[in-house]
Each structure stands twice: as structure tokens, then as C-alpha cells.
Design an enzyme around this catalytic site. Structure first.
Site, PDB file in Angstrom:
ATOM      1  N   THR A 378       1.194  -1.346   0.020  1.00  0.00           N
ATOM      2  CA  THR A 378       0.143   0.123   0.003  1.00  0.00           C
ATOM      3  C   THR A 378       1.200   1.016   0.347  1.00  0.00           C
ATOM      4  O   THR A 378       0.246   2.172  -0.872  1.00  0.00           O
ATOM      5  CB  THR A 378      -1.239   0.277   1.040  1.00  0.00           C
ATOM      6  N   ASP A 379       2.080   1.182   0.614  1.00  0.00           N
ATOM      7  CA  ASP A 379       2.978   2.143   0.424  1.00  0.00           C
ATOM      8  C   ASP A 379       3.650   2.911  -0.912  1.00  0.00           C
ATOM      9  O   ASP A 379       3.400   3.535  -0.610  1.00  0.00           O
ATOM     10  CB  ASP A 379       3.769   2.747   1.341  1.00  0.00           C
ATOM     11  N   ASP A 380       4.184   1.678  -1.442  1.00  0.00           N
ATOM     12  CA  ASP A 380       4.361   1.970  -2.566  1.00  0.00           C
ATOM     13  C   ASP A 380       3.194   2.606  -3.646  1.00  0.00           C
ATOM     14  O   ASP A 380       3.191   3.526  -4.537  1.00  0.00           O
ATOM     15  CB  ASP A 380       4.826   1.057  -3.580  1.00  0.00           C
ATOM     16  N   HIS A 456       0.759   7.843   4.092  1.00  0.00           N
ATOM     17  CA  HIS A 456       1.026   8.442   2.667  1.00  0.00           C
ATOM     18  C   HIS A 456      -0.212   7.620   2.420  1.00  0.00           C
ATOM     19  O   HIS A 456      -0.957   8.117   0.661  1.00  0.00           O
ATOM     20  CB  HIS A 456       1.620   7.238   2.597  1.00  0.00           C
TER      21      HIS A 456
END
Length: 645
Positions: A378-380, A456
Site C-alpha cells: 500500500t505504501d508504494d 501516505h
């Protein structure tokens, strides 16, 4: 504005121009960026041990890796898990073993110094479980004293408390091959002995019986050990075969597992122990893929060889795109459009392990690495979406980019955990049980929501016009609940409270909070109070275990940039603190436009394993200076992308 303040901003502007030129020069023809990722020397020691186990270690590899390991030894004879950190016993033992394997004289000063440290800190008997597994593979530690992970774990349904899916993705991919090795108990010839590192220390005191760890200890020592001696043979054979199938099904296109070193090395050895020859396609692909994770550097003493624990091209590329846009680079600049096409092509369109907790969710998202299609994170995904929004290109590219973003946004929203936050790779991966088993003395075992990842995702979804969506409001509530008493936020994947705070403040502003909100002001006060005299910010990685280090450490370019990003979002980009931070970046820049950063500022496992992202020192300062100086190129408006809808 004073003359001195204007001079600082002029210097910062010149530094930004040089840094932008550096980033342009280091983009590949295909459009991506990638900085090497350094960790600690256990990666290099274990690579040599794996090759010894497989019978393929060469003198050239050994000599080059040994030079690298020696170059990282400190004056007291020890090795640490991060630059400037305290000595680490297990890391020192593994480094000593690798150097002995390379032929270093045990009476040489550097070996004697390492040995003195090991013996004075409990010897081999006090090393962590992972180190003892490596020792057991070569007869230097009895297998019976290694905690048991029965391969039958592969049969447990996902809802079971200790199923593979109760572990974080990195842990489950490591647990399976280790379960195979623990069951088969292979023992290969090492050619050297570590007898001189035995201190005769008593075994560690077991945890109290009436605790969860104590119950697991009793289960391991009194039940599982007995089963290991007399397993149900047909079930054991089936379990080992199922483990092999599980691993092979998850092998990535680059030959590895999860794009990270531990399951890669253990997977090769487990399949070897199961009888898969090295010329088997799975094994051949795995060994070949490791070459792409091997870095060679020249030095006065000869070639240095070291291993990357993982690689970050997707992450580096999306951050570089955002940085260049923050620095004022036009949205249709060829550097951005090339990167955008590459990123769109990296979207993952197949289902992975994440679907165990989110069945029916249509796949999308991005992974960290070139090839890790089973584990988008999920971060990328959030940062890629934010980057793609900063690009303008032709109608066909725009339509494809918009469709890609739409799929990814739906996947992100569907990956929200039930408490409102987001973990990196899985939803609701929050069990406390995996951390209690005897095996779990190193590294995070689960993937619960964290402030940095949640921030993010919230920032990304707000950019997509979802600030009032219930999904985002639940994420915002999660962030507010997890603000620390001192006003900061914990950083799971970067060091540490500076990183967490640098992520959350811009997200809350994007979600509609004003800079005057008390939660924002508390965060700004915390950052201001922790600015170093040189104008920068730094936080030592010891803050993960010792709160006295929170927000305290030598200044680094990346951490300074994180603080500046928060200050700018909080409408403090023109403050004296921000100007001093920009001045620090201008004063410490190299003539070629780069910055040096010896300290590790990335986090693999809090308290245990850390990363030095070689591009962090570039992308974050460029973003911070661009925003502070007001050069930001905004994302294209709806009219710019109407053709894509």
C-alpha cells in the site's frame, strides 16, 4: 527578510538546481531510478554460508565479500546492524565466521578483537535464533536446541491463530523454508570450527510458565520436540511436499521470493535439502537472480562484493518523480513522462497472498521491487499514485494512466484494516501470537497498520478527491488516535519519529486540517524542539528501543528533508527553523549536487534490521527544497486529464 535569510534561500536555490541536474543524470533510459540499498554484513556472511551449503562458493566471491566485511568492522573489533550503532553479538559472530571461512588467521588482531567481544557477551550460546540456525546447518549448533516450526503449519487454515497468514508476508515466506530445514536437519561440511567462540554460558532462562511465551516454550520443548522425533510419516512427507509447492508457486520472475534475502537464501537451501538439484529450473533461476542483487565496488585493497537485502526501483522512481515536480520540473517534461510510462507498466494485475484477508478485491497496486508481483504494498501504491498525478502526457498515455490510478485507488481503499489504518502488505495482519513463539527473537513478525503508511494512503486518497469519504475519515481518526504524547508520530518504515511526523502532517493538511489545529501545532513544536544546532534534523535508530533517542541524532539530509516537508505543510516553510534547515542542506551538498549520508535512515524491522537507501539523500531534499522555495509544479487539473476519463 534579512540579507542573511535571503542569502540562505539563494544558496538553497542553487543547491536545488544542482540536485535536480544530478537526478536527471541518474535516470535510466527506460525511465526508472534505483539507488543501491545497504544493510549490515550478515547479508554477506550468509551469502557465503549459503554457497558453502550448496557447494558453489568460489575463492573469488569469498575474497571480495571478506574485503567488504572487513571494511565494516569497527575499531573495537565488532560489527553493528547500522552505521554508528552499538555492537551486535550475532552480527559479529556471523562476520567472524565468514572471515574464518575466507582464511583469516584467528590470531590476527581484527579476529582476536572480535573474539574477545563475543566471549565477553555470552559466546555462541547467546546468539539469536537465526544465527543458531545457520550454525546448525554446519554442525556448529545442535538442531535439537533450535525452536521447532513443524512443516505441518502449511496445512493450517488462514483463520487459525498460527497459520502462515497470521505472519507478515516477509515472515511467512521465511518460516516455510526454515520449517523444511528444521524438519530435515541437514548438516553440511563447513571446513572450519567455531569452538573458540563458545563461552560455556548457561542456556537463557525460559519465560515464566504462566505467560503466553512460557506456554509456547513448553509446547516447543515438551510437545513439538517429541513430535519431531516421531512424526506421523505420511503426514510429514505430505507437509514437506506441500511446503515445496507453496514456495515454488511464489517464486518471482527474478528467481527470488518476496524480493528479499532471507526467504531467497533459505528457499534455495530448503529445496536443495528436499532433493531439488541446482540445475532444476527453480534453483537455477534463484541462483541466477542473486547476481542482480550483488554489488561490486573497486577499492585500494581489491574488489568489494556485497549483497543488497532488497531493491527499491519502484519506490525510488515514484519519489524521484514527485521530487522533480516539487522542484518545478514541468509536468510534461520527458524525464517525468518516461518515468510515468515505466510506472504504469509496473502495475500488478494478479492476485497475491493479500487476497486471503481481502477475497474478491480486484488486484492492482505496485511492489517495491522489479519483480515481486505476489506482494504489492500500500505504501508504494500510494506514492506511485501521487507521482502519476504530477505527470501530463498525450491523450492515450493519459487515459491509460487514469485507468491505472482508478484500479489502484480501489485496491488501496479495499486494503484498509478494520481499525481504520493501513499495513504495508496485508490487511488486518495484527495477531500478537506470532511474536510470542520461541522462533521470534528477531524481526517484526506481523504487519499491523502504521502511521507512516496510513498517512501516505490518506494523502493519496485526498489527492483523488476522497477527503470526505468514510474510508479516509476512518484513516484520519486512526492517525489522530496514534499521535504520541509529545506531538510526534512513530515511523515504522523510516527512522523514526521524524519520518512518521514528516508523513502525517502533510496528510492531515491534505485531509482538511488547518495549520492552526492543535494536533498540527504540537507536531511543529516537537520538530522545532528537536532541530540540531547545525540546522538539520536526525534521529538515531536506537530510538526504536530507547525513547531517550527519540528525535535525537546526527543531522542527515533525508531526515532534515522529512522535517522540512512537515513544516512546509504546516505553513511554517518561511519560518526561521525552515530557513536553517534549508541552509543545512545547502551547506552540506557536494559539488556534483549530491549529498552524503552514512547513517541508515530506513527501517526493515524496528529494533533489529535497518536499511540505507542510497537515493533517500537525494529525492527527499529535492522535494523539501522545492516546496520551501515555492517552485512546485501542481498536478494537472481535471481539464488536463478529461480525455483519460
Amino acid at each position: 527578510m534579512t540579507v542573511q535569510a535571503q542569502s540562505t534561500l539563494d544558496a538553497a536555490g542553487a543547491a536545488l538546481d544542482r540536485a535536480v541536474a544530478w537526478l536527471r543524470e541518474h535516470q535510466t533510459a527506460d525511465g526508472w531510478w534505483k539507488g543501491n540499498m545497504e544493510t549490515n554484513v550478515t547479508m554477506d556472511a550468509e551469502d557465503l554460508l549459503m554457497r558453502q551449503f550448496l557447494g558453489i562458493r568460489t575463492a573469488e566471491q569469498t575474497a571480495a565479500s571478506a574485503r567488504w566485511i572487513r571494511s565494516k568492522q569497527r575499531d573495537d573489533g565488532t560489527w553493528a546492524t547500522f552505521h554508528g550503532g552499538p555492537a551486535d553479538l550475532s552480527t559479529t559472530v556471523e562476520a567472524y565466521l565468514a572471515l574464518k571461512l575466507a582464511g583469516d588467521d584467528v590470531d590476527a588482531p581484527h579476529m582476536a578483537a572480535a573474539r574477545r567481544y563475543v566471549l565477553s557477551h555470552g559466546g555462541l550460546e547467546s546468539t539469536r535464533v537465526f544465527t543458531r540456525i545457520w550454525l546448525a546447518l554446519f554442525g556448529e549448533w545442535p538442531w535439537r536446541l533450535v525452536p521447532v516450526i513443524p512443516p505441518e503449519i502449511v496445512f493450517l487454515p488462514p483463520s487459525a491463530p498460527l497459520s502462515l497468514y497470521s505472519f507478515g508476508c516477509w515472515a511467512r515466506q521465511t518460516v516455510v523454508p526454515i520449517a523444511v530445514l528444521r524438519a530435515l536437519q541437514p548438516q553440511r561440511r563447513l571446513g572450519v570450527s567455531l569452538a573458540e567462540l563458545r563461552a560455556g554460558s548457561p542456556p537463557p532462562t525460559p519465560p515464566r510458565a504462566l505467560t503466553v511465551p512460557g506456554l509456547f516454550h513448553l509446547l516447543d520443548r515438551q510437545v513439538l520436540i517429541g513430535y519431531e522425533r516421531h512424526p506421523i510419516r505420511p503426514l510429514r512427507r505430505l507437509a514437506l511436499a506441500r511446503c515445496a509447492e507453496w514456495m515454488i508457486a511464489r517464486q518471482e520472475a527474478d528467481g527470488g521470493w518476496g524480493g528479499i534475502q532471507p526467504p531467497w537464501a533459505y528457499g534455495l537451501m530448503a529445496l536443495d535439502a528436499l532433493g531439488y538439484p541446482l540445475d532444476h529450473p527453480v534453483q537455477r533461476a534463484a541462483l541466477s537472480g542473486l547476481d542482480g542483487f550483488t554489488v561490486h565496488e573497486d577499492s585500494p585493497t581489491g574488489t568489494l562484493r556485497w549483497m543488497e537485502a532488497c531493491q527499491s526501483p519502484v519506490w525510488d522512481t515514484c519519489l524521484a518523480v514527485t521530487a522533480l515536480a516539487d522542484a518545478g520540473v514541468a509536468a510534461d517534461d520527458p524525464a517525468l513522462t518516461r518515468a510515468g510510462r515505466w510506472l504504469v507498466g509496473e502495475e500488478i494485475r494478479r492476485t497475491g497472498d493479500w487476497a486471503v484477508r481481502r477475497p474478491g478485491l480486484a488486484p492492482s497496486g505496485w511492489a517495491f521491487e522489479f519483480a515481486n508481483d505476489g506482494y504489492p504494498d500500500t505504501d508504494d501504491t500510494a506514492e506511485v499514485i501521487l507521482a502519476l498525478r504530477r505527470i501530463r502526457s498525450g491523450a492515450a498515455d493519459a487515459r491509460e494512466r487514469r485507468a491505472t490510478i482508478g484500479r489502484a485507488v480501489r485496491w488501496l481503499a479495499g486494503m484498509q484494516s478494520s481499525d481504520g489504518g493501513w499495513g504495508a502488505f496485508d490487511a488486518d495482519n495484527t495477531s500478537s501470537i506470532p511474536a510470542q513463539i520461541p522462533f521470534a527473537d528477531f524481526g517484526a513478525m506481523t504487519d499491523p497498520p502504521s502511521a507512516d503508511v496510513t498517512a501516505h494512503v490518506v494523502e493519496c486518497l485526498c489527492a483523488e478527491g476522497m477527503a470526505d469519504d468514510p474510508v479516509v475519515r476512518r484513516g484520519v481518526d486512526w492517525l489522530l488516535r496514534h499521535q504520541e504524547d509529545d506531538g510526534s508520530w512513530y515511523g515504522r518504515w523510516g527512522a523514526n519519529h521524524v519520518y512518521g511526523t514528516g508523513a502525517v502532517v502533510p496528510a492531515l493538511i491534505a485531509a482538511g486540517f488547518t495549520p492552526h489545529d492543535p494536533r498540527i501545532r504540537r507536531a511543529v513544536r516537537w520538530l522545532s524542539a528537536h532541530q540540531n544546532p547545525d540546522g538539520g534534523w536526525g534521529e538515531d535508530l536506537r530510538s526504536y528501543r530507547d525513547d531517550s533517542w527519540r528525535g535525537r541524532g546526527e543531522s542527515t539530509p533525508s531526515q532534515t528533508a522529512w522535517a522540512l516537508l512537515a513544516l512546509d505543510a504546516a505553513d511554517a516553510g518561511a519560518s526561521a527553523e525552515a530557513r536553517r534547515g534549508a541552509g543545512y542542506l545547502a551547506q552540506t551538498q557536494n559539488p556534483d549536487g549530491s549529498w552524503d549520508e552514512d547513517h541508515f535512515t530506513g527501517t526493515g524491522f524496528p529494533g533489529d534490521f535497518y536499511l540505507s537507501y542510497k537515493l533517500y539523500r537525494m529525492v527527499f531534499p529535492v522535494s523539501a527544497l522545492g516546496r520551501i522555495l515555492g517552485r512546485v509544479t501542481p498536478a494537472p487539473t481535471d481539464s488536463d486529464t478529461r480525455a483519460a476519463r
